[in-house]
Design a protein around this motif. Structure first.
Motif, mmCIF file in Angstrom:
data_model
loop_
_atom_site.group_PDB
_atom_site.id
_atom_site.type_symbol
_atom_site.label_atom_id
_atom_site.label_comp_id
_atom_site.label_asym_id
_atom_site.label_seq_id
_atom_site.Cartn_x
_atom_site.Cartn_y
_atom_site.Cartn_z
ATOM 1 N N LEU A 166 5.097 11.553 -5.862
ATOM 2 C CA LEU A 166 5.442 9.869 -5.984
ATOM 3 C C LEU A 166 5.233 9.533 -4.562
ATOM 4 O O LEU A 166 4.943 10.137 -3.762
ATOM 5 C CB LEU A 166 6.464 9.836 -6.120
ATOM 6 N N ASP A 167 5.120 8.333 -4.223
ATOM 7 C CA ASP A 167 4.773 8.145 -2.598
ATOM 8 C C ASP A 167 5.173 8.356 -1.940
ATOM 9 O O ASP A 167 7.390 8.568 -1.637
ATOM 10 C CB ASP A 167 4.868 5.765 -2.372
ATOM 11 N N ASP A 168 4.934 8.849 -0.442
ATOM 12 C CA ASP A 168 5.721 9.149 0.632
ATOM 13 C C ASP A 168 5.799 8.284 1.985
ATOM 14 O O ASP A 168 6.154 8.911 2.704
ATOM 15 C CB ASP A 168 5.435 11.196 0.734
ATOM 16 N N ASP A 188 0.988 -1.206 -0.203
ATOM 17 C CA ASP A 188 0.215 0.389 -0.186
ATOM 18 C C ASP A 188 0.768 0.913 0.221
ATOM 19 O O ASP A 188 1.524 1.541 0.844
ATOM 20 C CB ASP A 188 -1.061 -0.276 1.262
ATOM 21 N N LEU A 189 1.233 1.840 -1.267
ATOM 22 C CA LEU A 189 1.817 2.994 -1.163
ATOM 23 C C LEU A 189 0.900 4.271 -1.170
ATOM 24 O O LEU A 189 -0.326 4.037 -1.916
ATOM 25 C CB LEU A 189 2.705 2.865 -2.403
ATOM 26 N N SER A 190 1.316 5.377 -0.884
ATOM 27 C CA SER A 190 0.957 6.494 -0.819
ATOM 28 C C SER A 190 1.235 7.840 -0.898
ATOM 29 O O SER A 190 2.355 8.420 -0.206
ATOM 30 C CB SER A 190 0.086 6.709 0.616
ATOM 31 N N VAL A 230 5.108 -1.005 -6.578
ATOM 32 C CA VAL A 230 4.571 -0.386 -7.450
ATOM 33 C C VAL A 230 3.260 -1.368 -7.484
ATOM 34 O O VAL A 230 2.616 -0.712 -7.814
ATOM 35 C CB VAL A 230 5.187 -0.243 -8.175
ATOM 36 N N ALA A 231 3.753 -2.563 -8.498
ATOM 37 C CA ALA A 231 2.411 -3.018 -9.180
ATOM 38 C C ALA A 231 1.361 -3.637 -8.712
ATOM 39 O O ALA A 231 0.329 -3.505 -8.281
ATOM 40 C CB ALA A 231 3.367 -3.983 -9.797
ATOM 41 N N SER A 232 1.884 -3.988 -7.167
ATOM 42 C CA SER A 232 1.468 -4.710 -5.770
ATOM 43 C C SER A 232 0.168 -3.289 -6.168
ATOM 44 O O SER A 232 -1.221 -3.567 -5.492
ATOM 45 C CB SER A 232 2.235 -5.078 -4.837
ATOM 46 N N LEU A 255 4.345 -2.560 3.695
ATOM 47 C CA LEU A 255 3.760 -4.292 3.233
ATOM 48 C C LEU A 255 3.853 -4.650 3.550
ATOM 49 O O LEU A 255 4.604 -5.199 4.833
ATOM 50 C CB LEU A 255 5.569 -4.092 2.273
ATOM 51 N N LEU A 256 3.145 -6.120 3.469
ATOM 52 C CA LEU A 256 3.622 -7.365 4.206
ATOM 53 C C LEU A 256 4.465 -8.125 3.087
ATOM 54 O O LEU A 256 3.697 -8.128 2.099
ATOM 55 C CB LEU A 256 2.043 -8.107 3.738
#
Length: 388
Positions: free
Chosen positions: A239-241, A229-231, A376-378, A245-246
């Motif tokens: 871009l994500d800050d 989960d990128l936000s 990123v794909a996930s 991740l699991l």
């Protein structure tokens, strides 16, 4: 010159000119053990700034270049006994690949900052070039240079934790907790939040790649699949800050990876916890001289850098007696020390001592690029798990 013990290894630097944070760190690390001499460079994408930066560092005019292409062409024209032994690449991410590929294909040894490149195809091309040329290629995942990280790695390898079950790694910073990019006052924020220069990821590429490398280096575990989960939590950021991740590892172990640059008030809070059937290890970058060992059948122990009962790898990575602080620059210097040992061994035509030539390789950098791409794909996928 065949006896390389009689001279310092000659280095050129690409990037890292005036006002560049990481270039100065690299130069200080190179200088620490007196094994490397900076003799050439192309220190900025601006030719005028590149030459001015080279003059600041005392580079000779003939080896102080306005661009990296001129640097490479000049080195290739020089007799072998005058050429650089390796190039250090400390540019923003988008410049890594063309420079690294050109120098590797020309037969030069390379040290490159992380993340290695933007895409897996570029990473694979570098791996192939290094294999083809038989050269040294180091990637500066500098946290693997800390003595107590190497102690943790040895304890895992020797079975002191038993079968590994759980890994938790966090890398928390707060320097991007507000929208500082675009103001002209923070060069680091400007390029690290720009997709054209940073790549497909922000925090997960900048510091998440360090976290992944630390897990892989110490635990030896291989990721089987991940759920990310990128936000971008600061409004207007491209871009994500923040990333969570699991992880599922081959063999059954599980993991959690957190990489965030919006944790207000936190500085450089990298921490690792590895648990196995026989115990747990904990390490924090902000207290790098300590490694906490919690065995299941005895009291917890705090192992400290410089102690005589540490493994040989950890002892070799220390320069000062116990109780005398060592840290970030020394860890960086240990990576350069490993590269130097490997280059000297190859120049001498002998096999390198594995304990001396201990540094992250191009393959580690390529794995880091795959980690970024799969993360990123996930994050963009509706599926729960993304295969590695």
């Amino acid at each position: 010159m065949t006896d390389t013990t009689l001279r310092k290894l000659r280095c050129a630097m690409v990037g890292g000119g005036r006002d560049a944070f990481i270039g100065a760190v690299h130069r200080k690390a190179m200088a620490l053990d007196g094994q490397i001499e900076l003799v050439a460079g192309a220190l900025s994408s601006s030719p005028d700034k590149a030459r001015a930066s080279g003059r600041d560092l005392g580079l000779a005019d003939g080896r102080n270049h306005g661009d990296w292409q001129s640097l490479l062409a000049d080195e290739l024209k020089r007799p072998s006994e005058e050429r650089i032994d390796f190039v250090s690449i400390v540019t923003p991410n988008h410049v890594h690949f063309p420079v690294a590929e050109a120098f590797a294909e020309a037969g030069f040894h390379v040290v490159c900052d992380k993340p290695l490149v933007h895409t897996r195809a570029q990473a694979d091309a570098l791996v192939a070039a290094v294999a083809r040329q038989g050269t040294v290629f180091g990637v500066t995942y500098n946290y693997t240079g800390y003595p107590m990280v190497r102690q943790a790695r040895e304890m895992v390898r020797s079975g002191q934790l038993g079968e590994l079950r759980k890994v938790v790694v966090e890398y928390n910073q707060g320097w991007l907790a507000s929208h500082v990019e675009g103001s002209g006052s923070n060069k680091q924020a400007d390029w690290r939040t720009d997709p054209a220069r940073s790549g497909a990821a922000g925090a997960i590429g900048d510091i998440g790649s360090h976290a992944e490398n630390l897990v892989a280096s110490v635990s030896g575990l291989e990721i089987e699949s991940l759920c990310a989960d990128l936000s971008a939590l600061v409004p207007g950021r491209m871009l994500d800050d923040d990333g969570s991740l699991l992880l599922r590892f081959k063999g059954g172990a599980r993991g959690v990876l957190i990489a965030s640059q919006i944790n207000t008030g936190l500085e450089n809070d990298l921490r690792l916890r590895i648990s196995g059937a026989l115990g747990t290890l904990e390490w924090r970058q902000e207290r790098p001289s300590e490694l906490l060992h919690l065995p299941h059948d005895g009291p917890k122990r705090i192992l400290t850098r410089g102690s005589p009962w540490l493994c040989e790898s950890a002892q070799r990575a220390s320069r000062l007696p116990a109780g005398h602080p060592e840290g970030f620059i020394e860890a960086f210097a240990n990576i350069y020390g490993g590269v130097v040992a490997d280059i000297r061994a190859r120049l001498a035509g002998i096999a390198a001592d594995p304990l001396a030539a201990d540094y992250p390789r191009v393959e580690d950098g390529a794995r880091g690029v795959r980690f970024i791409e799969r993360t990123v794909a996930s994050s963009m996928s509706a599926a729960k798990w993304t295969a590695w």
